[in-house]
Write an enzyme that holds these catalytic residues in place. Structure first.
Site, short mmCIF file in Angstrom:
data_model
loop_
_atom_site.label_atom_id
_atom_site.label_comp_id
_atom_site.label_asym_id
_atom_site.label_seq_id
_atom_site.Cartn_x
_atom_site.Cartn_y
_atom_site.Cartn_z
N PRO A 11 56.84 23.69 -15.49
CA PRO A 11 56.95 24.31 -14.17
C PRO A 11 56.84 25.83 -14.18
CG PRO A 11 59.04 23.37 -14.89
CD PRO A 11 58.01 22.88 -15.83
N ASN A 12 56.18 26.30 -13.16
CA ASN A 12 56.00 27.73 -12.86
C ASN A 12 54.94 28.41 -13.73
OD1 ASN A 12 58.07 27.87 -10.77
ND2 ASN A 12 59.51 27.52 -12.46
N ARG A 19 53.54 36.05 -12.49
CA ARG A 19 54.98 35.80 -12.45
C ARG A 19 55.70 36.68 -13.47
NH1 ARG A 19 57.40 30.88 -15.98
NH2 ARG A 19 59.53 30.94 -15.21
N TYR A 24 56.43 37.58 -19.02
CA TYR A 24 55.41 36.60 -19.43
C TYR A 24 54.01 37.19 -19.61
CZ TYR A 24 59.14 33.38 -18.14
OH TYR A 24 60.34 32.73 -18.09
N ASN A 75 54.60 23.81 -23.85
CA ASN A 75 55.59 24.74 -23.33
C ASN A 75 56.23 24.03 -22.14
OD1 ASN A 75 57.15 26.68 -22.19
ND2 ASN A 75 55.58 28.29 -22.21
N ALA A 78 61.06 25.44 -18.03
CA ALA A 78 62.49 25.18 -17.75
C ALA A 78 62.92 23.79 -18.20
CB ALA A 78 62.75 25.36 -16.26
N HIS A 81 65.04 23.02 -21.43
CA HIS A 81 66.50 23.14 -21.49
C HIS A 81 67.22 22.01 -20.76
CE1 HIS A 81 64.94 27.02 -22.62
NE2 HIS A 81 64.52 27.26 -21.39
N GLU A 99 56.15 23.40 -30.17
CA GLU A 99 56.81 23.90 -28.96
C GLU A 99 56.56 25.40 -28.89
OE1 GLU A 99 61.04 23.36 -29.21
OE2 GLU A 99 61.45 24.49 -27.38
N HIS A 101 57.08 29.00 -26.60
CA HIS A 101 57.63 29.78 -25.48
C HIS A 101 57.03 31.17 -25.54
CE1 HIS A 101 60.34 26.61 -24.61
NE2 HIS A 101 60.67 26.56 -25.89
N SER A 103 58.15 33.89 -24.01
CA SER A 103 59.21 34.88 -24.21
C SER A 103 60.11 34.46 -25.38
CB SER A 103 60.04 35.01 -22.93
OG SER A 103 60.71 33.78 -22.67
N ARG A 108 67.37 35.81 -24.34
CA ARG A 108 67.56 35.74 -22.89
C ARG A 108 68.89 35.02 -22.57
NH1 ARG A 108 62.16 33.78 -20.15
NH2 ARG A 108 63.29 34.57 -18.33
N ARG A 112 69.05 29.30 -21.94
CA ARG A 112 67.70 29.13 -22.52
C ARG A 112 67.74 28.95 -24.03
NH1 ARG A 112 64.31 30.63 -18.14
NH2 ARG A 112 65.35 32.16 -16.83
C1 DHK Z 1 59.04 29.66 -19.73
C2 DHK Z 1 59.87 29.35 -18.70
O1 DHK Z 1 59.40 29.08 -17.49
C3 DHK Z 1 61.34 29.37 -18.86
O2 DHK Z 1 61.99 28.42 -18.05
C4 DHK Z 1 61.76 29.18 -20.31
C5 DHK Z 1 59.52 29.82 -21.11
C6 DHK Z 1 60.98 30.12 -21.22
C7 DHK Z 1 58.62 30.76 -21.90
O3 DHK Z 1 59.09 31.76 -22.43
O4 DHK Z 1 57.43 30.48 -22.00
O5 DHK Z 1 63.14 29.40 -20.43
#
Ligand code: DHK
Length: 147
Positions: A11-12, A19, A24, A75, A78, A81, A99, A101, A103, A108, A112
């Site tokens: 998501p996102n 964003r 990111y 990835n 969210a 977690h 896996e 990420h 960030s 953080r 997370r």
């Molecule tokens: C991306 C997200 O959207 C967060 O919910 C994760 C992750 C971290 C990233 O760092 O790619 O906590």
């Protein structure tokens, strides 16, 4: 052998590039796809990159990967977690699993710091920006093509 690496995004991440760029970065998922595909092609492999904001859709792609992919880079964003369901789906895949990420999740918020995926992953990359996907691709390609 299957020749496709699934690069799955939660998501996102459709908003990658716009964003919270201070966290990111400015690269988009299209840039990620290009970077991964470039590396994969050096090994005669290809990349299928997908993104969904829906847990069930991600699970369906993981099920598809079981029979059509040579490895998975994910990835879960969210869902990393929160999702036992994504973990359980990934655990059914007998192939390298990375896996990623963007960030450094460990620098953080505390929520997370826990991942439902890390302990079943072949490897974990965090905090390398979108370069993490490319690094994971190179490692995965090396693993699946080594004699
Ligand atoms: C991306 C997200 O959207 C967060 O919910 C994760 C992750 C971290 C990233 O760092 O790619 O906590």
């Amino acid at each position: 052998m299957n020749k496709t690496i699934f690069v799955l995004n939660g998501p996102n991440l459709n908003l990658l590039g716009v964003r919270q760029p201070h966290i990111y970065g400015y690269d988009t998922l299209d840039d990620v796809k290009k970077g991964c595909a470039e590396v994969a092609s050096e090994f005669g492999l290809d990349v299928r990159l997908e993104q969904s904001n829906w847990e069930g859709q991600l699970i369906d792609w993981i099920h598809e990967a079981r029979t059509t992919a040579c490895g998975i880079i994910i990835n879960p964003a969210a869902f990393t977690h929160t999702s036992v369901a994504i973990r359980d789906a990934l655990a059914t895949c007998e192939m390298p699993l990375f896996e990623v990420h963007i960030s450094n999740v460990h620098a953080r918020e505390a929520f997370r710091h826990h991942s439902y995926v890390s302990d079943i992953a072949t490897g974990v990359i965090a905090g390398f920006g979108v370069e993490g996907y490319v690094l994971a691709t190179r490692r995965l390609c090396g693993l699946v093509t080594k004699p």
